[in-house]
Design an enzyme around this catalytic site. Structure first.
Site, PDB file in Angstrom:
ATOM      1  N   PHE A  12       0.820  -1.190   0.005  1.00 36.45           N
ATOM      2  CA  PHE A  12       0.161  -0.142  -0.080  1.00 36.45           C
ATOM      3  C   PHE A  12       0.920   1.387   0.043  1.00 36.45           C
ATOM      4  CE2 PHE A  12      -2.388   2.803   3.390  1.00 36.45           C
ATOM      5  CZ  PHE A  12      -2.769   3.647   2.498  1.00 36.45           C
ATOM      6  N   ILE A  13       1.671   1.562   1.111  1.00 36.32           N
ATOM      7  CA  ILE A  13       2.342   2.933   1.201  1.00 36.32           C
ATOM      8  C   ILE A  13       3.534   2.556   0.175  1.00 36.32           C
ATOM      9  CG2 ILE A  13       3.452   4.324   2.907  1.00 36.32           C
ATOM     10  CD1 ILE A  13       1.996   3.132   5.154  1.00 36.32           C
ATOM     11  N   ILE A  61      13.241  -9.645   1.654  1.00 35.59           N
ATOM     12  CA  ILE A  61      14.385  -8.951   2.170  1.00 35.59           C
ATOM     13  C   ILE A  61      15.284  -9.727   3.209  1.00 35.59           C
ATOM     14  CG2 ILE A  61      13.449  -6.791   2.140  1.00 35.59           C
ATOM     15  CD1 ILE A  61      12.332  -7.364   5.130  1.00 35.59           C
ATOM     16  N   ASP A 135       3.365   4.640  14.567  1.00 38.26           N
ATOM     17  CA  ASP A 135       2.989   5.076  16.090  1.00 38.26           C
ATOM     18  C   ASP A 135       2.707   4.312  17.313  1.00 38.26           C
ATOM     19  OD1 ASP A 135       0.359   4.338  15.006  1.00 38.26           O
ATOM     20  OD2 ASP A 135      -0.513   6.350  15.397  1.00 38.26           O
ATOM     21  N   GLU A 136       2.438   3.094  16.472  1.00 36.92           N
ATOM     22  CA  GLU A 136       1.899   1.787  17.640  1.00 36.92           C
ATOM     23  C   GLU A 136       3.080   1.357  18.527  1.00 36.92           C
ATOM     24  OE1 GLU A 136      -0.439  -0.981  16.155  1.00 36.92           O
ATOM     25  OE2 GLU A 136      -1.611   0.190  14.801  1.00 36.92           O
ATOM     26  N   ARG A 292     -10.694  -6.678  19.506  1.00 37.63           N
ATOM     27  CA  ARG A 292      -9.435  -7.152  19.118  1.00 37.63           C
ATOM     28  C   ARG A 292      -8.847  -7.371  20.454  1.00 37.63           C
ATOM     29  NH1 ARG A 292      -5.911  -3.162  15.620  1.00 37.63           N
ATOM     30  NH2 ARG A 292      -6.802  -4.087  13.955  1.00 37.63           N
TER      31      ARG A 292
HETATM   32  P1  NAD Z   1       1.305  -3.724   3.291  1.00 37.40           P
HETATM   33  O1  NAD Z   1       1.011  -4.645   4.120  1.00 37.40           O
HETATM   34  O2  NAD Z   1       0.419  -3.041   2.515  1.00 37.40           O
HETATM   35  O3  NAD Z   1       2.589  -4.084   2.400  1.00 37.40           O
HETATM   36  C1  NAD Z   1       3.661  -4.554   2.708  1.00 37.40           C
HETATM   37  C2  NAD Z   1       4.446  -4.738   1.601  1.00 37.40           C
HETATM   38  O4  NAD Z   1       5.896  -5.620   1.909  1.00 37.40           O
HETATM   39  C3  NAD Z   1       3.799  -5.919   0.649  1.00 37.40           C
HETATM   40  O5  NAD Z   1       3.861  -5.464  -0.603  1.00 37.40           O
HETATM   41  C4  NAD Z   1       4.362  -7.282   0.755  1.00 37.40           C
HETATM   42  O6  NAD Z   1       4.585  -8.185  -0.292  1.00 37.40           O
HETATM   43  C5  NAD Z   1       6.144  -6.754   1.365  1.00 37.40           C
HETATM   44  N1  NAD Z   1       6.941  -7.742   2.102  1.00 37.40           N
HETATM   45  C6  NAD Z   1       6.148  -8.472   3.183  1.00 37.40           C
HETATM   46  N2  NAD Z   1       7.060  -9.126   3.668  1.00 37.40           N
HETATM   47  C7  NAD Z   1       7.994  -9.112   2.981  1.00 37.40           C
HETATM   48  C8  NAD Z   1       9.484  -9.619   2.841  1.00 37.40           C
HETATM   49  N3  NAD Z   1       9.914 -10.609   3.862  1.00 37.40           N
HETATM   50  N4  NAD Z   1      10.575  -9.532   1.712  1.00 37.40           N
HETATM   51  C9  NAD Z   1      10.054  -8.562   0.760  1.00 37.40           C
HETATM   52  N5  NAD Z   1       8.995  -7.946   0.782  1.00 37.40           N
HETATM   53  C10 NAD Z   1       7.977  -8.194   1.855  1.00 37.40           C
HETATM   54  O7  NAD Z   1       1.998  -2.555   4.432  1.00 37.40           O
HETATM   55  P2  NAD Z   1       1.870  -1.029   4.386  1.00 37.40           P
HETATM   56  O8  NAD Z   1       0.520  -0.593   5.104  1.00 37.40           O
HETATM   57  O9  NAD Z   1       2.109  -0.377   2.919  1.00 37.40           O
HETATM   58  O10 NAD Z   1       2.991  -0.621   5.429  1.00 37.40           O
HETATM   59  C11 NAD Z   1       4.317  -0.342   4.910  1.00 37.40           C
HETATM   60  C12 NAD Z   1       5.115  -0.110   6.009  1.00 37.40           C
HETATM   61  O11 NAD Z   1       4.672   1.137   6.780  1.00 37.40           O
HETATM   62  C13 NAD Z   1       5.319  -1.125   6.987  1.00 37.40           C
HETATM   63  O12 NAD Z   1       6.567  -1.243   7.474  1.00 37.40           O
HETATM   64  C14 NAD Z   1       4.333  -0.491   8.262  1.00 37.40           C
HETATM   65  O13 NAD Z   1       4.700  -1.021   9.465  1.00 37.40           O
HETATM   66  C15 NAD Z   1       4.327   0.797   8.057  1.00 37.40           C
HETATM   67  N6  NAD Z   1       3.306   1.941   8.510  1.00 37.40           N
HETATM   68  C16 NAD Z   1       2.297   1.342   8.008  1.00 37.40           C
HETATM   69  C17 NAD Z   1       1.086   2.294   8.334  1.00 37.40           C
HETATM   70  C18 NAD Z   1      -0.346   1.990   7.987  1.00 37.40           C
HETATM   71  O14 NAD Z   1      -1.385   2.735   8.243  1.00 37.40           O
HETATM   72  N7  NAD Z   1      -0.548   1.353   6.840  1.00 37.40           N
HETATM   73  C19 NAD Z   1       1.204   3.335   9.219  1.00 37.40           C
HETATM   74  C20 NAD Z   1       2.447   3.717   9.769  1.00 37.40           C
HETATM   75  C21 NAD Z   1       3.564   2.643   9.256  1.00 37.40           C
HETATM   76  O1  DAU Z   2      -1.314   3.336  13.623  1.00 35.08           O
HETATM   77  C1  DAU Z   2      -0.435   2.738  12.677  1.00 35.08           C
HETATM   78  C2  DAU Z   2      -0.865   1.545  12.426  1.00 35.08           C
HETATM   79  O2  DAU Z   2      -2.110   1.578  11.804  1.00 35.08           O
HETATM   80  C3  DAU Z   2       0.039   0.688  11.195  1.00 35.08           C
HETATM   81  O3  DAU Z   2       1.367   0.579  12.116  1.00 35.08           O
HETATM   82  C4  DAU Z   2      -0.458  -0.572  10.725  1.00 35.08           C
HETATM   83  O4  DAU Z   2       0.399  -1.065   9.893  1.00 35.08           O
HETATM   84  C5  DAU Z   2      -1.628  -0.322  10.214  1.00 35.08           C
HETATM   85  O5  DAU Z   2      -2.455  -1.620  10.045  1.00 35.08           O
HETATM   86  C6  DAU Z   2      -3.034   0.387  11.321  1.00 35.08           C
HETATM   87  O6  DAU Z   2      -2.935  -0.316  12.472  1.00 35.08           O
HETATM   88  P1  DAU Z   2      -4.514  -0.456  13.032  1.00 35.08           P
HETATM   89  O7  DAU Z   2      -4.491  -1.712  13.682  1.00 35.08           O
HETATM   90  O8  DAU Z   2      -5.032   0.957  13.739  1.00 35.08           O
HETATM   91  O9  DAU Z   2      -5.384  -0.479  11.595  1.00 35.08           O
HETATM   92  P2  DAU Z   2      -6.741  -1.190  11.104  1.00 35.08           P
HETATM   93  O10 DAU Z   2      -7.452  -0.597  10.088  1.00 35.08           O
HETATM   94  O11 DAU Z   2      -6.761  -2.618  11.413  1.00 35.08           O
HETATM   95  O12 DAU Z   2      -7.803  -0.900  12.353  1.00 35.08           O
HETATM   96  C7  DAU Z   2      -8.058   0.379  12.679  1.00 35.08           C
HETATM   97  C8  DAU Z   2      -9.003   0.612  13.978  1.00 35.08           C
HETATM   98  O13 DAU Z   2     -10.303  -0.025  13.337  1.00 35.08           O
HETATM   99  C9  DAU Z   2      -8.615  -0.118  14.899  1.00 35.08           C
HETATM  100  O14 DAU Z   2      -8.959   0.482  16.353  1.00 35.08           O
HETATM  101  C10 DAU Z   2      -9.270  -1.369  14.827  1.00 35.08           C
HETATM  102  C11 DAU Z   2     -10.537  -0.868  14.166  1.00 35.08           C
HETATM  103  N1  DAU Z   2     -11.165  -2.181  13.221  1.00 35.08           N
HETATM  104  C12 DAU Z   2     -10.259  -2.751  12.198  1.00 35.08           C
HETATM  105  C13 DAU Z   2     -10.980  -3.395  11.407  1.00 35.08           C
HETATM  106  C14 DAU Z   2     -10.142  -4.136  10.395  1.00 35.08           C
HETATM  107  C15 DAU Z   2     -12.685  -2.446  13.451  1.00 35.08           C
HETATM  108  O15 DAU Z   2     -13.006  -1.794  14.513  1.00 35.08           O
HETATM  109  N2  DAU Z   2     -13.191  -3.236  12.520  1.00 35.08           N
HETATM  110  C16 DAU Z   2     -12.350  -3.770  11.611  1.00 35.08           C
HETATM  111  O16 DAU Z   2     -12.777  -4.684  10.740  1.00 35.08           O
END
Ligand code: NAD
Ligand code: DAU
Length: 359
Positions: A12-13, A61, A135-136, A292
C-alpha cells in the site's frame, strides 16, 4: 543518478511512495524489492510515471545474498524500508511471520547497508537508510494524555508493534554503533488508494457497497490519527532528503475521530453517492463485534518537530481524503477484481470474522 532501494514497494504505502519518488526525482532509479505476499501486488504498480526508471525485483528482504547483490549491482545510495507484515489482527493470530520479516528482515537490510557503505576505508556519508515505522510502538494513550512525541518511551502492545519496535531499535543501534546514516519515521494510520481491504477504511467501503456487515470492534470508540497516504509519502521524502541523520520524526494527520465516526462518515458519503441503493442508509449494516485482544484505545501524534525542521504538514483534510478514497475504490473495479481473484481477501474475511461474537 540516484539509486534508491525501496523495500515493500508493491504494498500500500510502498507503491504510493514509488509513484511519488519517480515523479519528485526525475533523476532517480527505483529498485523495488518485494516478496509479493498476500499484501503486495503488481497491480499496485500499473502505469507508473517514469516506469523506465523502475526496476521490480521479486524477492525477500530476508535473503542476504540477494539483498547484498542488489546493493552492489545497482550502486544503491538510499534505502527506504517499508517491507513488513503490517496487520495487527494477523499478528495476533500468527505472530511468527512478524518476528521473522519485521525483525530479521530489517537486520538483513542493515547488514547489507553496512557492508556496502561502511566497509573499512570507503565509508560513505552521501547515503541514507530510512526506516518506515509506526506510532503503535508508543502504546496506547489514556483519555487526557498528551500526544506522542519523539521522546515518548516505547511501550508496544501487540506482536506487530513489538516487532516494529524491535526493528526501530536495531536501526538506531546501527547508527549509534557503526555510524550508519539513518532516519526513522513513526507514522499514524494511513488511508488512500491501493490499501489492501483488510484494513478499516477500505474494508468498510467495500463491505458497505456490497451490502455486507460493517464489523466494528468493541464499542467503536477507539481513536486513531488518520493520515492520507500521499501526505505520508511527502513526509518520508522530506525526511529522506532533508532530515538530519540519526533523527526520528513523528508523522500524523492532526485529527483523531473515533472508529465509529469514521464508519458513519463513510456510510453517509455512500448514502449521498448512491441515493437509490437498497442498502441505504448504509449505517444499518454496522455490527458491533468482539473486540481485538489487547486493542490499543487511542493514538495521537505530536507532529511539531517535522513541521519545525522540514516544513511538512498534512495537505489532505480527512473529509476530502475519505471522499477521494471512496471515489478511487469505486473507479477501480479492475483493481478490486484482481484482489478478489487472488482469494486472500475473502479467506481473510472468513477467517477473521466468522468466529467473532457480538460485542
Ligand atoms: P502492506 O502490508 O500493504 O505492504 C507490505 C509490503 O511488504 C507488501 O508489498 C509485501 O509483499 C511486502 N513484504 C512483506 N514481507 C516481505 C519480505 N519478507 N520481503 C520483501 N517484501 C515483503 O503494508 P503498508 O500498510 O504499506 O505498510 C508499509 C510500512 O509502513 C510497514 O513497515 C508498516 O509497518 C508501516 N506503517 C504502516 C502504516 C499504515 O497505516 N498502513 C502506518 C505507519 C507505518
Ligand atoms: O497506527 C499505525 C498502524 O495503523 C500501522 O502501523 C499498521 O500497519 C496499520 O495496520 C494500522 O493499524 P490499526 O490496527 O490501527 O489499523 P486497522 O485498519 O486494522 O484498524 C483501525 C481501527 O479500526 C482499529 O482500532 C481496529 C478497528 N477495526 C479494524 C477492522 C479491520 C474495526 O473496528 N473493525 C475492523 O474490521
Amino acid at each position: 543518478m540516484r539509486n534508491v532501494l525501496v523495500t515493500g514497494g508493491a504494498g500500500f504505502i510502498g507503491s504510493n511512495f514509488v509513484r511519488y519518488l519517480l515523479r519528485a526525482e526525475p533523476d532517480a532509479r527505483v529498485v523495488n524489492l518485494d516478496a509479493l505476499t498476500y499484501a503486495g501486488s503488481r497491480e499496485n504498480l500499473r502505469d507508473l510515471p517514469g516506469a523506465e526508471r523502475h526496476v521490480f525485483v521479486h524477492g525477500d528482504i530476508r535473503d542476504r545474498e540477494r539483498v547484498g547483490t542488489l546493493m552492489h549491482a545497482y550502486s544503491v545510495d538510499s534505502v527506504v524500508h517499508f517491507a513488513a507484515e503490517s496487520h495487527v489482527d494477523r499478528s495476533i493470530t500468527g505472530p511468527a511471520a512478524f518476528i521473522d520479516t519485521n525483525i530479521n528482515g530489517t537486520f538483513v537490510l542493515l547488514e547489507a547497508a553496512r557492508a556496502a557503505w561502511l566497509d573499512g576505508t570507503a565509508r560513505r556519508t552521501d547515503v541514507r537508510f530510512h526506516h518506515v515505522s509506526t506510532d503503535e510502538v508508543f502504546g496506547s494513550l489514556g483519555p487526557g494524555e498528551p500526544a506522542f512525541t519523539e521522546q515518548t518511551p516505547y511501550r508496544p502492545n501487540s506482536p506487530y508493534s513489538a516487532s516494529k519496535a524491535a526493528s526501530d531499535h536495531l536501526v538506531r543501534a546501527y547508527g549509534h554503533t557503526y555510524g550508519l546514516p539513518l532516519t526513522i519515521s513513526n507514522c499514524s494510520n494511513n488511508y488512500g488508494p491501493f490499501q489492501f481491504p483488510e484494513k478499516l477504511i477500505p474494508l468498510m467501503i467495500l463491505n458497505a457497497v456490497r451490502g455486507k456487515p460493517l464489523p466494528v470492534y468493541g464499542d467503536g470508540l477507539q481513536v486513531r490519527d488518520w493520515l492520507h497516504v500521499e501526505d505520508h509519502c511527502e513526509a518520508i521524502h522530506a525526511i529522506l532528503r532533508r532530515g538530519r541523520p540519526g533523527e526520528t520524526y513523528n508523522v500524523g494527520g492532526n485529527n483523531q475521530p473515533t472508529n465509529l465516526e469514521i464508519v458513519r462518515t463513510i456510510c453517509g458519503l455512500l448514502d449521498e453517492r448512491f441515493p437509490d441503493s437498497p442498502h441505504r442508509p448504509h449505517e444499518r449494516l454496522i455490527r458491533f463485534v468482539t473486540d481485538r485482544p489487547g486493542h490499543d484505545r487511542r493514538y495521537a501524534m505530536d507532529i511539531s518537530k517535522i513541521g519545525r525542521e522540514l516544513g511538512w504538514s498534512p495537505r489532505h483534510s480527512l473529509a476530502d481524503g475519505l471522499r477521494d478514497t471512496i471515489d478511487w475504490y469505486l473507479a477501480h473495479p479492475d483493481w478490486l477484481a484482481a484482489i478478489d481473484a487472488k482469494g486472500e481477501f475473502q479467506s481473510w474475511l472468513a477467517q477473521n470474522y466468522a468466529t467473532r461474537g457480538t460485542a
